[in-house]
Design a protein around this motif. Structure first.
Motif, PDB file in Angstrom:
ATOM      1  N   THR A 225       0.849  -1.184   0.000  1.00  0.00           N
ATOM      2  CA  THR A 225       0.000   0.000   0.000  1.00  0.00           C
ATOM      3  C   THR A 225       0.885   1.234   0.000  1.00  0.00           C
ATOM      4  O   THR A 225       1.738   1.377   0.877  1.00  0.00           O
ATOM      5  CB  THR A 225      -0.897   0.007   1.264  1.00  0.00           C
ATOM      6  N   ARG A 226       0.691   2.092  -0.972  1.00  0.00           N
ATOM      7  CA  ARG A 226       1.457   3.340  -1.027  1.00  0.00           C
ATOM      8  C   ARG A 226       0.883   4.284   0.004  1.00  0.00           C
ATOM      9  O   ARG A 226      -0.319   4.581  -0.013  1.00  0.00           O
ATOM     10  CB  ARG A 226       1.327   3.941  -2.435  1.00  0.00           C
ATOM     11  N   THR A 227       1.710   4.729   0.942  1.00  0.00           N
ATOM     12  CA  THR A 227       1.251   5.676   1.961  1.00  0.00           C
ATOM     13  C   THR A 227       2.009   6.981   1.763  1.00  0.00           C
ATOM     14  O   THR A 227       2.843   7.088   0.868  1.00  0.00           O
ATOM     15  CB  THR A 227       1.519   5.124   3.377  1.00  0.00           C
ATOM     16  N   SER A 228       1.709   7.939   2.626  1.00  0.00           N
ATOM     17  CA  SER A 228       2.344   9.254   2.461  1.00  0.00           C
ATOM     18  C   SER A 228       3.853   9.165   2.643  1.00  0.00           C
ATOM     19  O   SER A 228       4.586  10.000   2.130  1.00  0.00           O
ATOM     20  CB  SER A 228       1.754  10.245   3.460  1.00  0.00           C
ATOM     21  N   ASP A 229       4.319   8.157   3.366  1.00  0.00           N
ATOM     22  CA  ASP A 229       5.768   8.114   3.601  1.00  0.00           C
ATOM     23  C   ASP A 229       6.434   6.816   3.141  1.00  0.00           C
ATOM     24  O   ASP A 229       7.527   6.484   3.591  1.00  0.00           O
ATOM     25  CB  ASP A 229       6.090   8.386   5.074  1.00  0.00           C
ATOM     26  N   GLY A 230       5.774   6.051   2.279  1.00  0.00           N
ATOM     27  CA  GLY A 230       6.465   4.866   1.781  1.00  0.00           C
ATOM     28  C   GLY A 230       5.510   3.807   1.282  1.00  0.00           C
ATOM     29  O   GLY A 230       4.404   4.100   0.838  1.00  0.00           O
ATOM     30  N   TRP A 231       5.953   2.578   1.347  1.00  0.00           N
ATOM     31  CA  TRP A 231       5.177   1.433   0.884  1.00  0.00           C
ATOM     32  C   TRP A 231       5.021   0.485   2.073  1.00  0.00           C
ATOM     33  O   TRP A 231       6.005   0.030   2.654  1.00  0.00           O
ATOM     34  CB  TRP A 231       5.924   0.708  -0.245  1.00  0.00           C
ATOM     35  N   SER A 232       3.783   0.172   2.419  1.00  0.00           N
ATOM     36  CA  SER A 232       3.530  -0.686   3.578  1.00  0.00           C
ATOM     37  C   SER A 232       3.063  -2.051   3.118  1.00  0.00           C
ATOM     38  O   SER A 232       2.322  -2.174   2.136  1.00  0.00           O
ATOM     39  CB  SER A 232       2.467  -0.057   4.477  1.00  0.00           C
ATOM     40  N   LEU A 233       3.502  -3.058   3.829  1.00  0.00           N
ATOM     41  CA  LEU A 233       3.150  -4.433   3.489  1.00  0.00           C
ATOM     42  C   LEU A 233       3.277  -5.303   4.737  1.00  0.00           C
ATOM     43  O   LEU A 233       3.667  -4.810   5.798  1.00  0.00           O
ATOM     44  CB  LEU A 233       4.094  -4.954   2.404  1.00  0.00           C
ATOM     45  N   ARG A 234       2.919  -6.570   4.583  1.00  0.00           N
ATOM     46  CA  ARG A 234       3.102  -7.514   5.685  1.00  0.00           C
ATOM     47  C   ARG A 234       3.990  -8.643   5.206  1.00  0.00           C
ATOM     48  O   ARG A 234       3.896  -9.072   4.063  1.00  0.00           O
ATOM     49  CB  ARG A 234       1.753  -8.070   6.158  1.00  0.00           C
ATOM     50  N   ASP A 235       4.869  -9.095   6.103  1.00  0.00           N
ATOM     51  CA  ASP A 235       5.738 -10.220   5.747  1.00  0.00           C
ATOM     52  C   ASP A 235       4.928 -11.513   5.873  1.00  0.00           C
ATOM     53  O   ASP A 235       3.732 -11.489   6.215  1.00  0.00           O
ATOM     54  CB  ASP A 235       7.034 -10.177   6.581  1.00  0.00           C
ATOM     55  N   PRO A 236       5.512 -12.679   5.561  1.00  0.00           N
ATOM     56  CA  PRO A 236       4.719 -13.918   5.579  1.00  0.00           C
ATOM     57  C   PRO A 236       4.132 -14.255   6.951  1.00  0.00           C
ATOM     58  O   PRO A 236       3.253 -15.106   7.047  1.00  0.00           O
ATOM     59  CB  PRO A 236       5.747 -14.980   5.155  1.00  0.00           C
ATOM     60  N   TRP A 237       4.589 -13.562   8.009  1.00  0.00           N
ATOM     61  CA  TRP A 237       4.066 -13.832   9.359  1.00  0.00           C
ATOM     62  C   TRP A 237       3.209 -12.687   9.875  1.00  0.00           C
ATOM     63  O   TRP A 237       2.965 -12.569  11.070  1.00  0.00           O
ATOM     64  CB  TRP A 237       5.234 -14.143  10.309  1.00  0.00           C
ATOM     65  N   GLY A 238       2.789 -11.810   8.960  1.00  0.00           N
ATOM     66  CA  GLY A 238       1.874 -10.736   9.356  1.00  0.00           C
ATOM     67  C   GLY A 238       2.546  -9.587  10.065  1.00  0.00           C
ATOM     68  O   GLY A 238       1.863  -8.712  10.612  1.00  0.00           O
ATOM     69  N   ILE A 239       3.880  -9.581  10.083  1.00  0.00           N
ATOM     70  CA  ILE A 239       4.600  -8.453  10.689  1.00  0.00           C
ATOM     71  C   ILE A 239       4.636  -7.337   9.648  1.00  0.00           C
ATOM     72  O   ILE A 239       5.054  -7.564   8.509  1.00  0.00           O
ATOM     73  CB  ILE A 239       6.039  -8.849  11.080  1.00  0.00           C
ATOM     74  N   GLY A 240       4.165  -6.156  10.054  1.00  0.00           N
ATOM     75  CA  GLY A 240       4.113  -5.055   9.102  1.00  0.00           C
ATOM     76  C   GLY A 240       5.472  -4.422   8.888  1.00  0.00           C
ATOM     77  O   GLY A 240       6.301  -4.368   9.795  1.00  0.00           O
ATOM     78  N   LEU A 241       5.733  -4.009   7.651  1.00  0.00           N
ATOM     79  CA  LEU A 241       6.901  -3.178   7.456  1.00  0.00           C
ATOM     80  C   LEU A 241       6.591  -2.109   6.423  1.00  0.00           C
ATOM     81  O   LEU A 241       5.771  -2.307   5.539  1.00  0.00           O
ATOM     82  CB  LEU A 241       8.181  -3.960   7.118  1.00  0.00           C
ATOM     83  N   THR A 242       7.224  -0.975   6.624  1.00  0.00           N
ATOM     84  CA  THR A 242       7.092   0.138   5.693  1.00  0.00           C
ATOM     85  C   THR A 242       8.461   0.417   5.110  1.00  0.00           C
ATOM     86  O   THR A 242       9.430   0.585   5.852  1.00  0.00           O
ATOM     87  CB  THR A 242       6.545   1.387   6.414  1.00  0.00           C
ATOM     88  N   LEU A 243       8.524   0.419   3.793  1.00  0.00           N
ATOM     89  CA  LEU A 243       9.757   0.784   3.115  1.00  0.00           C
ATOM     90  C   LEU A 243       9.705   2.276   2.866  1.00  0.00           C
ATOM     91  O   LEU A 243       8.739   2.776   2.272  1.00  0.00           O
ATOM     92  CB  LEU A 243       9.890   0.036   1.784  1.00  0.00           C
ATOM     93  N   THR A 244      10.703   2.991   3.357  1.00  0.00           N
ATOM     94  CA  THR A 244      10.726   4.444   3.174  1.00  0.00           C
ATOM     95  C   THR A 244      12.022   4.841   2.497  1.00  0.00           C
ATOM     96  O   THR A 244      12.982   4.071   2.472  1.00  0.00           O
ATOM     97  CB  THR A 244      10.622   5.193   4.502  1.00  0.00           C
ATOM     98  N   SER A 245      12.035   6.060   1.962  1.00  0.00           N
ATOM     99  CA  SER A 245      13.300   6.513   1.378  1.00  0.00           C
ATOM    100  C   SER A 245      13.552   7.952   1.806  1.00  0.00           C
ATOM    101  O   SER A 245      12.727   8.564   2.466  1.00  0.00           O
ATOM    102  CB  SER A 245      13.269   6.409  -0.138  1.00  0.00           C
TER     103      SER A 245
END
Ligand SMILES: [Fe+2]
Length: 304
Positions: free
Chosen positions: A284-304
């Motif tokens: 999901t593109r958010t205001s500050d990056g790309w958010s997703l969930r890993d295979p165990w449902g742990i969220g991570l946001t990739l930011t630059s």
């Protein structure tokens, strides 16, 4: 004054500059962990612990959360909700958040502070690349406080992996070396040097962090992989020591909700985004990056 060498203005400017903390090696790599977010049940108690024992400052408070950090830099978000249900020890999520202090005196200063506060430690290790102290917060979220040795002292193998081990750390010697000054919080420059996760399966973790996100495997232990960019010993680790076969985290579970992976290098970010698209992992593109969930449902946001 006799015997003192007068300092030129230039020399004193240089001396001042020398004192400024330079960014840690971990943070100058193509990508690194920026901050983490824990869901807790007793927000006031856990926030007090991170402030008074770990030495973070409160940067912002809302009715349901606290943003904490060092020298104004956010490192940890704590939040709670009436739905927060205590995760079992075997759940996927956090193994520990690892706070990287700038140098050995800062590690010693924190240890002396923890000793005076009567904090129970879970352990301490010399990992060759680093020296680390382990403990848990009041809701059993793992914490590591560590300092890195100079990367020039690390041993790299021909395949680019790095030599790490778990040896005894002489806590008494470290304590004895502590500066005899009052602890006034985590040293400026302290960062979230790495995050260590509990996952359900190591080959699946390798497939996600290495093949999808493009991190390199820097070391392996039985039941654990260590991943990094730019030759750091690890920015992310994943193990199955408590969590073999764990399924995806459920919404509202306490513990690690999500964390942020900051990309300094656009090419590495594009590699990660391409990997996610290839595997059709929803982002999901958010205001500050790309958010997703890993295979165990742990969220991570990739930011630059
Ligand atoms: Fe760690």
């Amino acid at each position: 004054m006799r015997g003192q060498v007068p300092r030129s203005p230039k020399a004193s400017i240089m001396a001042e500059t020398d004192k400024l903390p330079s960014p840690a090696f971990a943070l100058t790599r193509p990508a690194h962990v920026e901050s983490a977010h824990l869901v807790v049940q007793d927000l006031a108690r856990v926030a007090d612990f991170y402030r008074d024992i770990i030495g973070l400052s409160v940067l912002e408070r809302t009715p349901s959360g606290v943003l904490m950090g060092v020298a104004g830099v956010p490192l940890l978000t704590l939040s709670t909700s009436a739905m927060a249900a205590r995760a079992p020890r075997s759940a996927a999520g956090l193994f520990h958040n690892a706070f990287l202090v700038p140098d050995r005196p800062a590690l010693a200063a924190w240890l002396a502070h923890a000793a005076h506060a009567g904090v129970r430690l879970d352990g301490a290790s010399d990992h060759l690349v680093s020296e680390a102290i382990y403990l848990s917060d009041p809701e059993d979220n793992g914490i590591e406080i560590y300092r890195d040795r100079q990367p020039s002292e690390w041993t790299y193998h021909d395949d680019g992996t790095v030599e790490m081990a778990t040896e005894r750390l002489d806590l008494q010697a470290l304590y004895d070396s502590a500066p005899k000054t009052r602890f006034s919080g985590m040293a400026d420059g302290t960062a979230l040097g790495h995050i260590h996760l509990q996952v359900g399966d190591i080959p699946q973790a390798d497939a996600f962090f290495r093949d999808v996100l493009g991190l390199k495997v820097m070391a392996r232990y039985p039941g654990a992989s260590f991943f990094a960019t730019g030759g750091y010993h690890h920015h992310v680790a994943a193990n199955i020591w408590n969590s073999r076969g764990a399924e995806a985290r459920r919404i509202g579970m306490t513990g690690l909700s999500d964390y942020r992976l900051k990309f300094n290098a656009e090419s590495e970010l594009q590699t990660a985004l391409a990997g996610l698209e290839r595997q059709e992992i929803k982002t999901t593109r958010t205001s500050d990056g790309w958010s997703l969930r890993d295979p165990w449902g742990i969220g991570l946001t990739l930011t630059s």
